[in-house]
Design a protein around this motif. Structure first.
Motif, PDB file in Angstrom:
ATOM      1  N   ALA A 132      -2.671   1.556  -5.858  1.00 25.93           N
ATOM      2  CA  ALA A 132      -4.026   1.172  -4.394  1.00 25.93           C
ATOM      3  C   ALA A 132      -3.066   0.602  -4.196  1.00 25.93           C
ATOM      4  N   LEU A 133      -1.788  -0.440  -3.844  1.00 29.54           N
ATOM      5  CA  LEU A 133      -1.929  -0.911  -2.607  1.00 29.54           C
ATOM      6  C   LEU A 133      -0.751   0.558  -1.623  1.00 29.54           C
ATOM      7  N   ASN A 134      -0.495   0.643  -2.189  1.00 29.91           N
ATOM      8  CA  ASN A 134      -0.123   1.815  -1.522  1.00 29.91           C
ATOM      9  C   ASN A 134      -1.121   2.464  -0.610  1.00 29.91           C
ATOM     10  N   GLY A 135      -1.770   2.141  -0.895  1.00 28.08           N
ATOM     11  CA  GLY A 135      -3.000   3.009  -0.338  1.00 28.08           C
ATOM     12  C   GLY A 135      -4.039   2.592   0.795  1.00 28.08           C
ATOM     13  N   MET A 136      -4.164   1.319  -0.051  1.00 31.70           N
ATOM     14  CA  MET A 136      -4.338   0.232   1.371  1.00 31.70           C
ATOM     15  C   MET A 136      -3.108   0.585   2.113  1.00 31.70           C
ATOM     16  N   GLY A 137      -2.130   0.557   2.502  1.00 27.17           N
ATOM     17  CA  GLY A 137      -1.158   0.510   3.130  1.00 27.17           C
ATOM     18  C   GLY A 137      -1.433   1.162   3.831  1.00 27.17           C
ATOM     19  N   GLU A 138      -2.164   2.527   3.243  1.00 27.02           N
ATOM     20  CA  GLU A 138      -2.137   4.018   4.352  1.00 27.02           C
ATOM     21  C   GLU A 138      -3.349   3.695   5.412  1.00 27.02           C
ATOM     22  N   VAL A 139      -4.891   3.234   4.584  1.00 26.92           N
ATOM     23  CA  VAL A 139      -5.558   2.829   5.792  1.00 26.92           C
ATOM     24  C   VAL A 139      -5.437   1.922   6.332  1.00 26.92           C
ATOM     25  N   TYR A 140      -4.630   0.748   6.820  1.00 28.13           N
ATOM     26  CA  TYR A 140      -4.339  -0.091   7.511  1.00 28.13           C
ATOM     27  C   TYR A 140      -3.676   0.699   8.549  1.00 28.13           C
ATOM     28  N   GLU A 141      -2.908   1.268   8.198  1.00 34.32           N
ATOM     29  CA  GLU A 141      -2.126   2.217   8.884  1.00 34.32           C
ATOM     30  C   GLU A 141      -2.836   3.591  10.051  1.00 34.32           C
ATOM     31  N   LYS A 142      -4.456   3.433   9.370  1.00 30.01           N
ATOM     32  CA  LYS A 142      -4.431   4.831   9.926  1.00 30.01           C
ATOM     33  C   LYS A 142      -5.546   4.195  11.011  1.00 30.01           C
ATOM     34  N   GLN A 143      -5.835   2.840  10.611  1.00 30.11           N
ATOM     35  CA  GLN A 143      -6.787   2.026  11.191  1.00 30.11           C
ATOM     36  C   GLN A 143      -5.865   1.520  11.943  1.00 30.11           C
ATOM     37  N   GLY A 144      -4.283   1.681  12.167  1.00 36.74           N
ATOM     38  CA  GLY A 144      -3.835   1.061  13.538  1.00 36.74           C
ATOM     39  C   GLY A 144      -3.113  -0.785  13.033  1.00 36.74           C
ATOM     40  N   ASP A 145      -3.419  -1.083  12.402  1.00 35.98           N
ATOM     41  CA  ASP A 145      -2.427  -2.455  11.694  1.00 35.98           C
ATOM     42  C   ASP A 145      -1.955  -2.138  11.158  1.00 35.98           C
ATOM     43  N   LEU A 146      -0.971  -1.593  11.620  1.00 36.46           N
ATOM     44  CA  LEU A 146       0.498  -1.526  11.002  1.00 36.46           C
ATOM     45  C   LEU A 146       1.466  -3.157  10.456  1.00 36.46           C
ATOM     46  N   GLU A 147       0.742  -4.061  10.828  1.00 37.81           N
ATOM     47  CA  GLU A 147       1.285  -5.387   9.949  1.00 37.81           C
ATOM     48  C   GLU A 147       0.684  -5.210   8.856  1.00 37.81           C
ATOM     49  N   ARG A 148      -0.739  -5.247   8.199  1.00 36.34           N
ATOM     50  CA  ARG A 148      -0.693  -5.271   7.360  1.00 36.34           C
ATOM     51  C   ARG A 148      -0.048  -3.916   6.372  1.00 36.34           C
ATOM     52  N   ALA A 149      -0.576  -2.867   7.366  1.00 39.81           N
ATOM     53  CA  ALA A 149       0.095  -1.974   6.978  1.00 39.81           C
ATOM     54  C   ALA A 149       1.673  -2.079   5.671  1.00 39.81           C
ATOM     55  N   ASN A 150       2.368  -2.415   6.415  1.00 41.43           N
ATOM     56  CA  ASN A 150       3.895  -3.083   6.407  1.00 41.43           C
ATOM     57  C   ASN A 150       3.482  -3.907   5.039  1.00 41.43           C
ATOM     58  N   GLU A 151       2.525  -5.128   5.178  1.00 45.30           N
ATOM     59  CA  GLU A 151       2.880  -6.079   3.906  1.00 45.30           C
ATOM     60  C   GLU A 151       2.032  -5.585   2.706  1.00 45.30           C
ATOM     61  N   SER A 152       0.913  -4.555   3.349  1.00 45.19           N
ATOM     62  CA  SER A 152       0.672  -3.552   1.457  1.00 45.19           C
ATOM     63  C   SER A 152       1.628  -2.949   0.826  1.00 45.19           C
ATOM     64  N   TYR A 153       3.027  -2.124   2.044  1.00 42.74           N
ATOM     65  CA  TYR A 153       3.311  -1.037   1.511  1.00 42.74           C
ATOM     66  C   TYR A 153       4.329  -1.973   0.502  1.00 42.74           C
ATOM     67  N   GLU A 154       5.292  -3.286   1.528  1.00 43.66           N
ATOM     68  CA  GLU A 154       6.036  -3.836   0.694  1.00 43.66           C
ATOM     69  C   GLU A 154       5.566  -4.681  -0.673  1.00 43.66           C
ATOM     70  N   ALA A 155       3.918  -4.666  -0.281  1.00 40.74           N
ATOM     71  CA  ALA A 155       3.452  -5.368  -1.879  1.00 40.74           C
ATOM     72  C   ALA A 155       3.890  -4.302  -2.673  1.00 40.74           C
ATOM     73  N   ALA A 156       3.260  -2.738  -2.769  1.00 40.30           N
ATOM     74  CA  ALA A 156       2.987  -1.890  -3.548  1.00 40.30           C
ATOM     75  C   ALA A 156       4.921  -1.843  -3.799  1.00 40.30           C
ATOM     76  N   LEU A 157       6.213  -2.426  -3.776  1.00 38.57           N
ATOM     77  CA  LEU A 157       7.749  -2.538  -4.319  1.00 38.57           C
ATOM     78  C   LEU A 157       7.588  -3.069  -5.388  1.00 38.57           C
ATOM     79  N   ILE A 158       6.869  -3.451  -5.038  1.00 37.47           N
ATOM     80  CA  ILE A 158       7.097  -4.841  -6.139  1.00 37.47           C
ATOM     81  C   ILE A 158       6.907  -4.119  -7.984  1.00 37.47           C
ATOM     82  N   PRO A 159       5.227  -3.920  -8.398  1.00 37.40           N
ATOM     83  CA  PRO A 159       4.938  -2.989  -9.265  1.00 37.40           C
ATOM     84  C   PRO A 159       5.588  -1.844  -9.118  1.00 37.40           C
ATOM     85  N   ALA A 160       5.821  -1.203  -8.359  1.00 40.36           N
ATOM     86  CA  ALA A 160       6.665   0.510  -8.133  1.00 40.36           C
ATOM     87  C   ALA A 160       7.779   0.331  -8.953  1.00 40.36           C
TER      88      ALA A 160
END
Length: 410
Positions: A258-286
């Protein structure tokens, strides 16, 4: 989606159980053959009294098709006979010689082998033999339709096809008249389009009578569909719902998904900072636990690496792609391994680590050659050729030019 599949399964079961019609034209494009065959397989597994004979052989002409069906039936028949003999059970009777005769016409062969199959029912006349003619490719639809119409033709009051049912794949464009006008033949075209699947999943999600776990099951697919159709707010809503459901239940893989998917949405919308935050957050449970979900973790790390490339964070990108190529080895994912090595080399090159970059590209090219990925091999050899040309190693560069030229010619 389970509701949609059940509706199709119930419709097919109703045909098998009814006594008025002998045939069902199941209209299906080739792309939908796999799920329909899986549904039919489920009907067979659930039945104790019926026998199912399913054939997906391609249709080129009537003679070759009938021979392929009879030969496949004979192989299955012999395997069961040998198993019965080993278990000291009463064996099935042998196949009558006329069925295997080369002199018999295609219609005779298919009729006689189907009629013979009635003798194999667990209880005589206690069930049906369901013959499924589902060629994945039909070279001549008119010839296939004509053969099927001739096989199903019968007369009352003593039809040859009692206790038999035939399910025949039809052309979505419409069956030729020979089969379409056959007596006692139904026609059914299930809707397995993406719109139908989406509607079914939305109905399941909204059905409060279902257990919450069942209602949540289609959400990952629905979120992916929204993302693919650029419906980003809807996709984000579903990914957030997945996170709220799975995180408290310690389902680490789905929380990371779910966090990874949220990051992909942020990235597609051009919000790279929040995309990076979501991807990094996804690393913990992943990466949680001794046996993390490698495919999910690999996808998260690849997204982080690609984001680093977009932001020109070459050192971080090198680290992520190095991790990704190791995870790809564990996952036995050759394309991801090759792609990660190529991008690791790009990140190294941008930092002035030219020798390390050349090694990354060389390693990727070797793997691409081993798995016969010609396009990736060509790309990596071209990168190496440019590196050696810039380094003044003209002989090596010329050798690689020849290899690239040979691959392009191939």
């Amino acid at each position: 989606m389970q509701k949609l599949l059940k509706e199709i399964s119930d419709r097919l079961r109703a045909f098998v159980d009814q006594r008025d019609d002998v045939g069902l034209v199941l209209v299906s494009p080739a792309a939908e053959a796999a799920p329909l065959l899986k549904i039919l397989e489920g009907l067979e597994d659930a039945s104790a009294s019926d026998l199912y004979w399913s054939f997906t052989d391609n249709f080129t002409d009537a003679v070759a098709y009938a021979n392929a069906i009879v030969n496949a039936f004979a192989t299955k028949h012999e395997v069961v006979r040998l198993a019965m003999q080993k278990e000291k059970m009463t064996q099935w009777p042998p196949i009558p010689p006329q069925i295997l005769s080369e002199q018999a016409s295609p219609v005779q062969k298919l009729r006689e082998v189907a009629a013979f199959s009635r003798e194999l029912l667990p209880v005589p006349n206690g069930g049906n033999n369901v013959w499924i003619y589902f060629p994945l490719e039909i070279a001549d639809q008119a010839a296939f339709s004509g053969l099927m119409a001739a096989v199903l033709r019968h007369e009352f009051p003593f039809p040859w096809c009692h206790h038999l049912r035939f399910i025949i794949r039809g052309d979505p464009a419409g069956e030729p008249p020979l089969l379409a006008s056959s007596a006692r033949v139904q026609r059914y075209q299930p809707d397995l389009s993406m719109d139908a699947i989406t509607r079914s999943m939305e109905e399941e999600l909204a059905d409060e009578s279902l257990p919450l776990q069942e209602r949540m099951a289609p959400l990952p697919i629905m979120a992916g569909n929204d993302f693919a159709q650029a419906r980003y707010p809807e996709a984000m809503e579903k990914y957030e719902l997945l996170l709220r459901y799975h995180a408290p239940n310690n389902n680490f893989a789905m929380a990371a998904f779910a966090l990874n998917g949220m990051g992909e949405v942020y990235e597609k919308q051009g919000d790279l900072e929040r995309a990076n935050e979501s991807y990094e957050a996804a690393l913990i449970p992943a990466s949680h636990g001794e046996n993390p979900a490698i495919p999910v973790l690999l996808n998260v790390v690849l997204n982080l690496g690609n984001l680093c490339v977009r932001q020109a964070r070459w050192e971080d990108g090198e680290a992520y792609f190095d991790t990704a190529q190791q995870l790809a080895t564990v996952a036995r994912n050759a394309p991801a391994k090759i792609g990660s090595l190529e991008k690791r080399g790009v990140c190294q090159q941008q930092q002035g680590k030219n020798e390390e970059a050349a090694k990354s590209w060389h390693d990727g090219a070797v793997i691409a050659a081993l798995v016969e990925d010609v396009d990736s091999c060509r790309t990596l050899l071209a990168r190496l050729e440019q590196y050696y040309s810039a380094a003044g190693q003209t002989a090596k560069a010329h050798e690689l030019q020849e290899q690239v030229a040979a691959l392009c010619a191939a």
